[in-house]
Design a protein around this motif. Structure first.
Motif, PDB file in Angstrom:
ATOM      1  N   UNK A  26       0.818  -1.266   0.192  1.00  0.00           N
ATOM      2  CA  UNK A  26       0.133   0.185   0.116  1.00  0.00           C
ATOM      3  C   UNK A  26       0.789   1.104   0.027  1.00  0.00           C
ATOM      4  N   UNK A  27       2.007   1.229   0.860  1.00  0.00           N
ATOM      5  CA  UNK A  27       2.816   2.455   0.875  1.00  0.00           C
ATOM      6  C   UNK A  27       3.435   2.753  -0.497  1.00  0.00           C
ATOM      7  N   UNK A  28       3.991   1.506  -1.048  1.00  0.00           N
ATOM      8  CA  UNK A  28       4.703   1.918  -2.372  1.00  0.00           C
ATOM      9  C   UNK A  28       3.701   2.096  -3.523  1.00  0.00           C
ATOM     10  N   UNK A  41      -3.046   3.168  -9.733  1.00  0.00           N
ATOM     11  CA  UNK A  41      -2.467   2.829  -8.758  1.00  0.00           C
ATOM     12  C   UNK A  41      -3.081   3.484  -7.257  1.00  0.00           C
ATOM     13  N   UNK A  42      -3.401   4.428  -7.425  1.00  0.00           N
ATOM     14  CA  UNK A  42      -4.413   5.236  -6.427  1.00  0.00           C
ATOM     15  C   UNK A  42      -5.741   4.373  -5.935  1.00  0.00           C
ATOM     16  N   UNK A  43      -6.190   3.824  -6.885  1.00  0.00           N
ATOM     17  CA  UNK A  43      -7.352   3.044  -7.032  1.00  0.00           C
ATOM     18  C   UNK A  43      -7.095   1.693  -6.223  1.00  0.00           C
ATOM     19  N   UNK A  44      -6.074   1.254  -6.462  1.00  0.00           N
ATOM     20  CA  UNK A  44      -5.696  -0.198  -6.196  1.00  0.00           C
ATOM     21  C   UNK A  44      -5.364  -0.082  -4.434  1.00  0.00           C
ATOM     22  N   UNK A  45      -4.725   1.304  -4.144  1.00  0.00           N
ATOM     23  CA  UNK A  45      -4.297   1.284  -2.812  1.00  0.00           C
ATOM     24  C   UNK A  45      -5.624   1.281  -1.974  1.00  0.00           C
ATOM     25  N   UNK A  94      -2.161   1.535   6.905  1.00  0.00           N
ATOM     26  CA  UNK A  94      -2.904   1.292   5.653  1.00  0.00           C
ATOM     27  C   UNK A  94      -3.768   2.456   5.512  1.00  0.00           C
ATOM     28  N   UNK A  95      -4.602   2.836   6.442  1.00  0.00           N
ATOM     29  CA  UNK A  95      -5.203   4.142   6.387  1.00  0.00           C
ATOM     30  C   UNK A  95      -4.800   5.498   5.780  1.00  0.00           C
ATOM     31  N   UNK A  96      -3.351   5.724   6.307  1.00  0.00           N
ATOM     32  CA  UNK A  96      -2.494   6.493   5.862  1.00  0.00           C
ATOM     33  C   UNK A  96      -2.338   6.538   4.395  1.00  0.00           C
ATOM     34  N   UNK A  97      -2.153   5.073   3.872  1.00  0.00           N
ATOM     35  CA  UNK A  97      -1.701   4.988   2.604  1.00  0.00           C
ATOM     36  C   UNK A  97      -3.005   5.330   1.835  1.00  0.00           C
ATOM     37  N   UNK A  98      -4.141   4.930   2.320  1.00  0.00           N
ATOM     38  CA  UNK A  98      -5.303   5.188   1.543  1.00  0.00           C
ATOM     39  C   UNK A  98      -5.617   6.718   1.356  1.00  0.00           C
TER      40      UNK A  98
END
Length: 235
Positions: A26-28, A41-45, A94-98
């Motif tokens: 998610x971070x990557x 990539x944004x939607x995948x995260x 994970x929330x931060x990556x989102x």
């Protein structure tokens, strides 16, 4: 009974390892979305955050059952309680990556970053890519020495975060109000990634040793017999 406990604890550990791997992905992905204006990539995260949330719920449920059925003590209790904390910390990462991905998606096809902040965010992203990968290793190997180094290295990310504020507060800043908000928020999200990574590393050291390490272990010149643990043992 001990065999059953060991098997169930291993399942929880495997799920936590998987959660760490999902967070790294998610971070990557969030970095790719932000730095390359990659809406896919944004939607995948964003979509992948559901899996991270599900893993947290599963781990918490398993740990509660272990506490209720097995009544672990000493080191086993420390591992189970720490696993609960680790799952929650990874969920927040994970929330931060989102959040980063959501900003990248909202500003697409433009970048949320201004030219003068791009280089600093590239450095922050590279640091977090490496750090989240190391978390997977220290977690699976229970490598407390590597975890201690992650704690110390977080100062580098803090310095980069301060650079973002210096740029925004500088006389040459020409960003719009929305760009200012986005850049400041993104800087905060990245800094929080680092804080949570430190939390994971400290918890790992606690699992292995029973002590909670300070972010700044004492140097060899200190008069504490080179003890790297400045905080009292966690209760």
């Amino acid at each position: 009974m001990r065999v059953i406990f060991t098997e169930e604890l291993k399942q929880v550990a495997d799920d936590l390892d998987r959660m760490a791997q999902e967070v790294h992905t998610a971070i990557v992905g969030a970095g790719k979305a932000l730095l390359e204006s990659d809406v896919e990539a944004a939607q995948n995260v964003i979509d992948g955050d559901l899996e991270i949330d599900a893993l947290e719920t599963s781990i918490i449920n398993q740990c509660v059952q272990l506490l209720a059925k097995q009544s672990p003590v000493a080191t086993d209790l420390r591992v189970v309680v720490s696993t609960l904390r680790l799952a929650s910390t990874f969920e927040r990462m994970g929330d931060l990556a989102r959040h980063v991905a959501e900003i990248a998606r909202r500003t697409y096809p433009e970048s949320a970053l201004t030219p003068e902040t791009r280089e600093t965010f590239e450095k922050m992203q590279a640091f977090l890519d490496a750090t989240s990968a190391k978390l997977i290793t220290v977690l699976s190997d229970r490598d407390d020495k590597a975890a201690e180094q992650l704690i110390i290295d977080d100062d580098k990310l803090d310095e980069l975060h301060h650079q973002i504020f210096d740029i925004v507060n500088g006389a040459n800043w020409t960003g719009t109000t929305q760009q200012t908000i986005d850049v400041v928020l993104l800087g905060r999200f990245y800094e929080r990634f680092g804080d949570h990574a430190v939390s994971v590393a400290r918890r790992l050291v606690y699992i292995v040793s029973g002590f909670d390490p300070s972010k700044a272990p004492k140097s060899k010149a200190d008069d504490s017999a080179n003890d790297p643990y400045l905080a009292a043992p966690a209760k």
